[in-house]
Write a protein that holds these residues in place. Structure first.
Motif, PDB file in Angstrom:
ATOM      1  N   SER A 190       0.809  -1.220   0.000  1.00  0.00           N
ATOM      2  CA  SER A 190       0.000   0.000   0.000  1.00  0.00           C
ATOM      3  C   SER A 190       0.842   1.269   0.000  1.00  0.00           C
ATOM      4  CB  SER A 190      -0.927   0.015   1.218  1.00  0.00           C
ATOM      5  OG  SER A 190      -0.179   0.034   2.428  1.00  0.00           O
ATOM      6  N   ASN A 191       2.139   1.114   0.225  1.00  0.00           N
ATOM      7  CA  ASN A 191       3.006   2.293   0.185  1.00  0.00           C
ATOM      8  C   ASN A 191       3.041   2.871  -1.228  1.00  0.00           C
ATOM      9  OD1 ASN A 191       4.494  -0.281  -0.186  1.00  0.00           O
ATOM     10  ND2 ASN A 191       6.182   1.069  -0.749  1.00  0.00           N
ATOM     11  N   ARG A 192       3.297   4.176  -1.310  1.00  0.00           N
ATOM     12  CA  ARG A 192       3.082   4.892  -2.579  1.00  0.00           C
ATOM     13  C   ARG A 192       4.364   5.518  -3.128  1.00  0.00           C
ATOM     14  NH1 ARG A 192      -1.167   8.345   0.583  1.00  0.00           N
ATOM     15  NH2 ARG A 192       0.382   7.693   2.152  1.00  0.00           N
ATOM     16  N   SER A 248       9.839  -6.344   3.629  1.00  0.00           N
ATOM     17  CA  SER A 248      10.603  -5.175   3.191  1.00  0.00           C
ATOM     18  C   SER A 248      12.097  -5.392   3.340  1.00  0.00           C
ATOM     19  CB  SER A 248      10.176  -3.949   4.002  1.00  0.00           C
ATOM     20  OG  SER A 248       8.824  -3.642   3.793  1.00  0.00           O
ATOM     21  N   ALA A 264       9.505   2.430   0.915  1.00  0.00           N
ATOM     22  CA  ALA A 264       9.089   3.640   1.626  1.00  0.00           C
ATOM     23  C   ALA A 264       7.725   4.116   1.130  1.00  0.00           C
ATOM     24  CB  ALA A 264      10.124   4.736   1.430  1.00  0.00           C
ATOM     25  N   ASP A 265       6.970   4.721   2.032  1.00  0.00           N
ATOM     26  CA  ASP A 265       5.724   5.384   1.637  1.00  0.00           C
ATOM     27  C   ASP A 265       6.049   6.869   1.494  1.00  0.00           C
ATOM     28  OD1 ASP A 265       2.927   5.583   1.094  1.00  0.00           O
ATOM     29  OD2 ASP A 265       2.627   6.361   3.119  1.00  0.00           O
ATOM     30  N   SER A 266       6.083   7.361   0.264  1.00  0.00           N
ATOM     31  CA  SER A 266       6.595   8.710   0.035  1.00  0.00           C
ATOM     32  C   SER A 266       5.714   9.531  -0.901  1.00  0.00           C
ATOM     33  CB  SER A 266       8.013   8.632  -0.525  1.00  0.00           C
ATOM     34  OG  SER A 266       8.038   7.821  -1.698  1.00  0.00           O
TER      35      SER A 266
END
Length: 298
Positions: A190-192, A248, A264-266
């Motif tokens: 779900s990280n972007r 991860s 990373a969710d960034s």
């Protein structure tokens, strides 16, 4: 305007040079090899021989120009300190050459904004400070030149600057999927990842060079955040391999540096950039470029 461009023969650099020339600017591109020189001259730009370690050459190129666009980077993912050190030295050399002239210095930067819990904006300050940080803290370093008579403008590029010929992060992930026989994503995926088409990024660089005020940070971001699982699924469909989740930590081991970025969710916005410079992305989305087959082959 006569513009000195480092990284002129690279993936983003070629698009920037073409954009600048189409807009009526005169371009001189840094070239470290005969092949790079041929690519630069083939775009219609003059050639300035040198590389990131030749600081005198960088200074001469900057001093002879009306503005500088610095895109070159060693991209040594295994030994990032090598890239960081070279980047900081190059930005300092270019900044010193332009000090007191009010000429523009536009540099490529990235997102070093951990733990925000929300989309990053142009007003968020980079956490990369000092020579041992990401890119050698070049973004904060160049911003310091705004007080020294340089129209300093960092452009934070989305992790994915995509399009035909892309050999950067998404291409590396695609190659890993071919090698592994599976397209993977970290955790629940779900990280972007923010994304921008190469042509849109090149246009933004030109607009920043032409009109961004000193000390302005701009975001080359068209899509605020594409879920990494969606990227993995799109690659799996094109490469005809299964898609699966992995820890991860495993991804970071298999893909040095790139794996950490992927995990990373960034998310990031470009609202301020669009309002300031009138920039409106029109290129294909990342998933559209994957579906078009741009990452099918090594």
């Amino acid at each position: 305007m006569h513009v000195f461009v480092t990284g002129a023969s690279g993936y983003i650099g070629r698009a920037v040079v073409a954009e600048l020339i189409a807009a009526g600017h005169r371009v001189t591109g840094l070239a470290r090899s005969d092949a790079s020189a041929s690519a630069v001259s083939g775009l219609g730009a003059a050639v300035h021989r040198g590389d990131l370690d030749d600081l005198d050459s960088l200074r001469r190129g900057a001093e002879a120009a009306d503005g500088v666009v610095h895109l070159a980077n060693k991209h040594d993912w295994v030994n990032p300190q090598v890239s960081n050190s070279a980047e900081r030295a190059a930005v300092q050399a270019l900044g010193d050459a332009l000090a007191g002239s009010d000429r523009p210095l536009v540099i490529a930067s990235g997102f070093a904004l951990p733990g925000l819990g929300r989309p990053a904006t142009e007003r968020d300050r980079s956490s990369a400070v000092g020579p041992d940080s990401m890119r050698g803290g070049a973004e904060n370093l160049v911003l310091s030149y705004a007080d020294r008579g340089v129209r300093a403008v960092p452009v934070r590029f989305a992790p994915s600057v995509h399009g035909p010929g892309d050999y950067q992060f998404v291409a590396m992930v695609a190659q890993a999927a071919r090698t592994r026989g599976a397209s993977v994503y970290p955790g629940d995926g779900s990280n972007r990842w923010p994304a921008v088409h190469r042509s849109d990024a090149a246009r933004l660089v030109r607009l920043a060079l032409e009109g961004a005020p000193a000390g302005t940070v701009v975001h080359a971001v068209a899509e605020e955040g594409v879920p990494v699982r969606a990227i993995a699924e799109a690659l799996a469909a094109r490469l005809n391999v299964p898609v699966k989740s992995v820890p991860s930590e495993q991804l970071a081991e298999e893909l040095p540096f790139v794996g950490r970025v992927l995990a990373a969710d960034s998310p990031a916005t470009s609202v301020v950039t669009r309002e300031l410079l009138g920039w409106q992305p029109v290129g294909a989305t990342l998933l559209e470029d994957i579906a078009a087959g741009h990452y099918d082959q090594p």
